[in-house]
Design a protein around this motif. Structure first.
Motif, short mmCIF file in Angstrom:
data_model
loop_
_atom_site.label_atom_id
_atom_site.label_comp_id
_atom_site.label_asym_id
_atom_site.label_seq_id
_atom_site.Cartn_x
_atom_site.Cartn_y
_atom_site.Cartn_z
N SER A 62 44.44 44.89 39.46
CA SER A 62 43.10 44.66 39.99
C SER A 62 43.16 43.83 41.27
N THR A 63 44.12 42.92 41.36
CA THR A 63 44.28 42.10 42.56
C THR A 63 44.67 42.96 43.75
N LEU A 64 45.65 43.85 43.56
CA LEU A 64 46.09 44.73 44.64
C LEU A 64 44.95 45.63 45.10
N LEU A 65 44.23 46.23 44.15
CA LEU A 65 43.13 47.11 44.53
C LEU A 65 42.00 46.35 45.22
N THR A 66 41.77 45.11 44.83
CA THR A 66 40.76 44.28 45.50
C THR A 66 41.17 43.99 46.94
N ILE A 67 42.45 43.67 47.15
CA ILE A 67 42.97 43.42 48.50
C ILE A 67 42.85 44.70 49.34
N MET A 68 43.19 45.83 48.74
CA MET A 68 43.09 47.10 49.47
C MET A 68 41.64 47.42 49.82
N LEU A 69 40.74 47.16 48.89
CA LEU A 69 39.31 47.39 49.16
C LEU A 69 38.83 46.48 50.28
N ALA A 70 39.22 45.22 50.25
CA ALA A 70 38.82 44.29 51.31
C ALA A 70 39.36 44.73 52.66
#
Length: 162
Positions: A62-70
């Protein structure tokens, strides 16, 4: 009877407001950014890695996907912010965000093999050119000189005070 003449006409070329240039550049950046990620999926092993829970060398979380979304959301927001922020804040925001995205875009070449050098070189090169255009447009944002209060306006204010 109508007479046709072959006289060339000048095309109207009105100046484009800085806000529109910035929003257009961020929009172009977003299209390129998304398509580079999309075309990257065609590289052998990429989809298999994703299905096995890996993106590049990172575990899918979830952290990686949040960074990618940002990382995608910021340029997307810049399209809207370039059109709506006040000029002074707009200029500063564009200068900061575009400056930060240049090294971020160049990071995409990390770990690339020579086989993929042209793909990454072209995509990163165009991204950096768009970011350089954004920096130049924001840096050279036209200024309106402040109008000094002269004797004529001073006399008018004196008349109002009485």
């Amino acid at each position: 009877m109508t007479i046709r003449t072959n006289t060339p006409t000048m095309l109207d070329n009105p100046p484009i407001p800085v806000r529109v240039k910035l929003a257009a550049a961020w929009t172009s950046f977003m299209f390129l950014y998304i398509y580079v990620d999309f075309f990257n999926l065609y590289k052998p092993g990429v989809v298999d890695g994703i299905l096995n829970g890996l993106v590049w060398r990172f575990d899918v979380s979830s952290t990686l996907l949040t960074i990618m979304l940002a990382s995608v959301a910021i340029p997307a927001l810049m399209v809207m912010l370039s059109m709506t922020l006040p000029a002074r804040v707009n200029r500063a925001t564009n200068l900061v965000i575009a400056s930060l995205y240049i090294p971020y875009s160049m990071f995409n070449a990390a770990g690339a093999t020579w086989e993929w050098a042209f793909f990454y070189g072209l995509s990163i090169g165009i991204e950096v050119l768009l970011l350089a255009f954004i920096l130049r447009s924001a840096w050279t944002w036209p200024r309106n000189p402040a109008v000094q209060a002269g004797p004529a306006t001073t006399d008018l204010r004196e008349g109002i005070r009485q």
